[in-house]
Design an enzyme around this catalytic site. Structure first.
Site, PDB file in Angstrom:
ATOM      1  N   TYR A  72      -7.069  17.727  -0.673  1.00  0.00           N
ATOM      2  CA  TYR A  72      -5.924  16.843  -0.913  1.00  0.00           C
ATOM      3  C   TYR A  72      -5.977  15.711   0.105  1.00  0.00           C
ATOM      4  O   TYR A  72      -6.401  15.905   1.247  1.00  0.00           O
ATOM      5  CB  TYR A  72      -4.610  17.625  -0.792  1.00  0.00           C
ATOM      6  CG  TYR A  72      -4.353  18.566  -1.955  1.00  0.00           C
ATOM      7  CD1 TYR A  72      -5.068  19.749  -2.083  1.00  0.00           C
ATOM      8  CD2 TYR A  72      -3.411  18.260  -2.932  1.00  0.00           C
ATOM      9  CE1 TYR A  72      -4.849  20.611  -3.155  1.00  0.00           C
ATOM     10  CE2 TYR A  72      -3.174  19.119  -4.004  1.00  0.00           C
ATOM     11  CZ  TYR A  72      -3.899  20.289  -4.108  1.00  0.00           C
ATOM     12  OH  TYR A  72      -3.673  21.135  -5.169  1.00  0.00           O
ATOM     13  N   GLU A  73      -5.521  14.530  -0.314  1.00  0.00           N
ATOM     14  CA  GLU A  73      -5.722  13.365   0.544  1.00  0.00           C
ATOM     15  C   GLU A  73      -4.897  13.415   1.834  1.00  0.00           C
ATOM     16  O   GLU A  73      -5.123  12.630   2.742  1.00  0.00           O
ATOM     17  CB  GLU A  73      -5.442  12.063  -0.236  1.00  0.00           C
ATOM     18  CG  GLU A  73      -4.012  11.908  -0.678  1.00  0.00           C
ATOM     19  CD  GLU A  73      -3.850  10.816  -1.740  1.00  0.00           C
ATOM     20  OE1 GLU A  73      -4.850  10.323  -2.274  1.00  0.00           O
ATOM     21  OE2 GLU A  73      -2.693  10.478  -2.034  1.00  0.00           O
ATOM     22  N   SER A  74      -3.970  14.362   1.908  1.00  0.00           N
ATOM     23  CA  SER A  74      -3.229  14.554   3.155  1.00  0.00           C
ATOM     24  C   SER A  74      -4.119  15.127   4.249  1.00  0.00           C
ATOM     25  O   SER A  74      -3.679  15.226   5.400  1.00  0.00           O
ATOM     26  CB  SER A  74      -2.037  15.474   2.918  1.00  0.00           C
ATOM     27  OG  SER A  74      -2.457  16.692   2.342  1.00  0.00           O
TER      28      SER A  74
END
Lengths: 257, 270, 270, 257
Positions: A50-52
């Site tokens: 996930y881009e987090s």
């Protein structure tokens, strides 16, 4: 078991396109459901990023946002956001990127920025987020969206994320080595790029969908593959797993902690 | 060593009308309490930088704090629109705002460049997109070795960055755990850095020497603000209030309902 | 998932004559066992990249493995010279070598650029120094926003990177703790990455979700090589053998003494 | 207490120039001893950063190399090497950088690369390491070195690290905002840049050193400040602390672990 929704068919179809060896850059919503369904069924070792900043995450409940605590807690490792975009996405390590779209054209160009002129938008959409670079840096791009003539359009109002470009040839012209949109899965059908022209053509109809229905719901003069398939309906284990996942997720998101 | 002060004092001492301000945190650790204090103190004409404006900037924009927003994804994640942000962009309410729109990759690189003291960041991005045509702060540089053209954006260098973190020790060293986002970069890129924390402790109790710890001498102001990230969350202290994020859609959709919320939940609170 | 093989098999399968190879590790975690195996297998014409060539490249250069060395500080830290490196540069023994010389900042940035898939790195460096005049791989780029001229160097993209780390789990995920150096960057920048570890375990037991962990799918080969960093060290497993670093000065000063050491301590060992 | 060595005077003098508020980028050898002596005497809260990535380190034993385990174990935090050079050094957060030198000229330009021509060196030195960017990015630079005519030379064979440039004006001409060489401490004296010309002039003689001795040991026609001081000899606590530190260090480095 005929009791399933078009969205469920879409999610199950997307999940089936993923394998154990894939490294997926996961967006929120349908892509997150599809990736985790794949992980909970036929692809237990699939890597979800996930881009987090969470790498190798295995959430028990789908996140509402892209950075819910569940993602970090179940990750192999969680890194800073600049690192995710530099070392992992731009570094060319992602095999499949998932994108949604407010508008998409026949060459898989995507708009999530504005409806209408940029300077005076009729609808201001959220914008690109990770999508512009997901579109160019991931090995392949999978697109999931609802099928409607307002969404699958002749020409997008704004190119937020490049597909194959306005004539289908711009990707190569820009020197981009990744494949681009390899699969578009809607609630009616599966579309794949024509090997010659890169135009997205319908390769499989979901159960209950018709050529006429797809043509009517598409804003361009949509083409159908010569060998048009029919999407296998969701199996009972697929549906059960997906619904369990949504049930856990809805319960977790319904109440304040 | 940073100053240890109250939230009102911290905001009063650091945030001025016209400043470029960043309240960062990627889903996690969003400094809502500080954002509300900026609203209460009536700051105006701010340039607000955040990758994901989220509810915090929706609230600040609706309250009239913002002149310009620099961002890469402006939605309520998993829910829908930021209605106050949209109302400002689409209808100029409560007043028109300028936007400077990027991709996440560009914003993350701009933060890293700011922390590194560089004037710009270069990366492989924006290929074939329309964003460079609407944002003059997207340029290109050419690799002197391969001739490849890469995207370039200016470094972020806000006047003030405010982040929320788990805890600080008495020397002002700050521990950040979980989704660390661009918290470190936002602090190091700023002229003045303010950190709100869940608690101030004698021993930071970092789990590892490689934990993300910001030295006190790199921070200007520390504020004890327990619960200061709600409805976002602080790993180890609270969970994201996803129900509230969903409820915000109804609160923010209507101007009057929003103003009622603002009066009751921000202006009347302390 | 990476292959789990023996050290001889790993080196035989990955390192070829003429390759560009990096054995990294900043004081800590230097993969000496792998370097000795490369010597034993008689590899030649290697381009060797390391910020600090250290004893490991002194040994490989003296053994005749290197055609070119890319580096930023070539000494025996705290002790003095790398005599084999000097003998090759000053006297062409055992054969002449080329050098490509940078600063640490340039090398660190070149590693980060390699990991990020970029063709080059830009940074504020080399100002007023003579290094650009002797290294054609130091260029400049101009900031498109401020006009500032910055230094630029090509990204490192070795054919093979070899690092040493604390441990791997059965899926090949690798934990690195302590001075992490450029270990992650070296792995991610390489075409093929080999990691030697102290032990292979069921549970990686990372102290935090933010620990430096490389996923198994980003690594090609894992080798169990307990003690494989000696006389460097592995935090949590061993201490740096500073006495050996001092002793190396005498061993390496003389060609015959070095060759004796090579025969006894490397070629005769397994 | 008159029983101290010139090196001890050099180390003590360097330590005294540091304050509690300094953030030092520490090199190996004399700089490391000076910085830790300051920390163990009058500047307990001084921040020491080693280029291996250790921030706020408080070693009990001096490291032999720049990345000994002691440095990480006693650090506030240890970060990756690219981060140290980008966020901390280039980011402008270091107040004092220490450099040693094989050669230095009157404008504080430093050579640690080669003696003789670069392509055919008489002596190949270790090279720049962190020094080229320490010289330009730190607020001030302190230089420590042995005083000899072969080391303090009319013109360095190679500029590894910029001082004030060949005419004393190049630093400003290059747009470098940091101060540059603020202090050069040898085993004979302290030198500081002339406020007008940036030439290093002798501002303090160590106990026992003479003008004639310094002039003879300097490869250029060295100047002395009008108000030439005398370096206060090491105090008993300074010497005791320094010698304890070296005793612990030597014991730790003498034996294989």
């Amino acid at each position: 078991m005929s009791d399933y929704t078009p969205t469920e068919v879409m999610t199950v179809s997307a999940a089936r396109a993923l394998s154990n060896d894939d490294v997926c850059f996961v967006g929120i919503g349908a892509p997150s459901a599809a990736c985790n369904l794949a992980r909970l069924t036929h692809a237990p070792d699939i890597t979800l990023i996930y881009e987090s900043g969470t790498i190798g995450t295995r959430p028990d409940v789908l996140p509402l946002s892209i950075g819910d605590g569940e993602l970090a807690e179940t990750s192999l490792t969680t890194v800073a956001v600049p690192e995710i975009f530099r070392y992992w996405l731009q570094g060319g390590r992602i095999t499949v990127g998932f994108l949604g779209a407010a508008q998409m054209d026949r060459y898989g160009n995507i708009n999530t920025t504005v409806i209408g002129p940029y300077g005076a938008p009729a609808v201001r959409l959220p914008g690109g987020g990770g999508a512009p670079e997901i579109a160019s840096s991931c090995g392949r791009v999978f697109i999931t969206m609802r099928h409607s003539p307002r969404a699958l359009v002749e020409r997008v109002d704004f190119v937020t994320s490049l597909g194959f470009g306005v004539t289908g040839t711009e990707r190569a012209a820009l020197g981009i080595a990744t494949r681009g949109p390899a699969l578009a899965i809607t609630d009616l059908c599966v579309m794949e790029p024509d090997p010659e022209t890169n135009e997205l053509v319908v390769t499989s109809l979901h159960p209950g969908a018709t050529r006429a229905g797809v043509a009517e719901a598409t804003g361009w003069d949509v083409r159908f593959a010569a060998a048009l398939g029919e999407t296998a309906p969701p199996t009972e284990p697929e549906l059960a797993t997906l619904r369990d996942l949504h049930r856990r997720t809805n319960a977790a998101h319904a109440v304040s902690p | 060593m940073p100053d240890f002060v109250s939230l009102p004092d911290a905001v009063a001492a650091t945030v001025r009308d016209g400043h470029t301000v960043a309240l960062e945190g990627f889903t996690h650790l969003i400094p809502f309490a500080a954002g509300h204090e900026i609203i209460r103190q009536g700051r105006r004409d701010l340039t607000l930088i955040r990758m994901t404006p989220d509810l915090i900037y929706d609230q600040m924009i609706g309250a009239g704090c913002a002149r310009r927003v620099v961002f890469s994804w402006g939605g309520n994640p998993g829910v829908g629109s930021l209605h106050r942000f949209r109302d400002a962009v689409e209808n100029g309410w409560p007043h028109p705002i300028e936007i400077e729109e990027h991709s996440h990759a560009a914003m993350a690189n701009a933060w890293a460049a700011g922390a590194a003291g560089l004037p710009f960041a270069s990366f492989r991005g924006y290929l074939g997109t329309d964003l460079p045509s609407v944002n003059p702060r997207i340029a290109t540089v050419t690799c002197p070795f391969t001739g490849e053209e890469l995207a370039a954006v200016p470094a972020h260098r806000p006047d003030v960055s405010i982040i929320h973190a788990q805890r600080a020790d008495r020397a002002g060293n700050v521990l950040i755990e979980g989704i660390v986002g661009v918290q470190k970069e936002a602090v190091l890129a700023a002229e003045v850095a303010v950190v709100t924390v869940e608690e101030i402790v004698d021993d930071l109790a970092a789990p590892s020497m490689n934990s993300t710890v910001l030295p006190g001498w790199a921070i200007d102001t520390i504020v004890a603000a327990p619960g200061g990230s709600w409805p976002s969350y602080t790993h180890g202290y609270s969970h994201r209030d996803n129900a509230y994020y969903k409820a915000w859609d109804e609160i923010s959709r209507d101007r009057a309902r929003f103003q009622q919320w603002l009066a009751e939940s921000v202006m009347a609170a302390t």
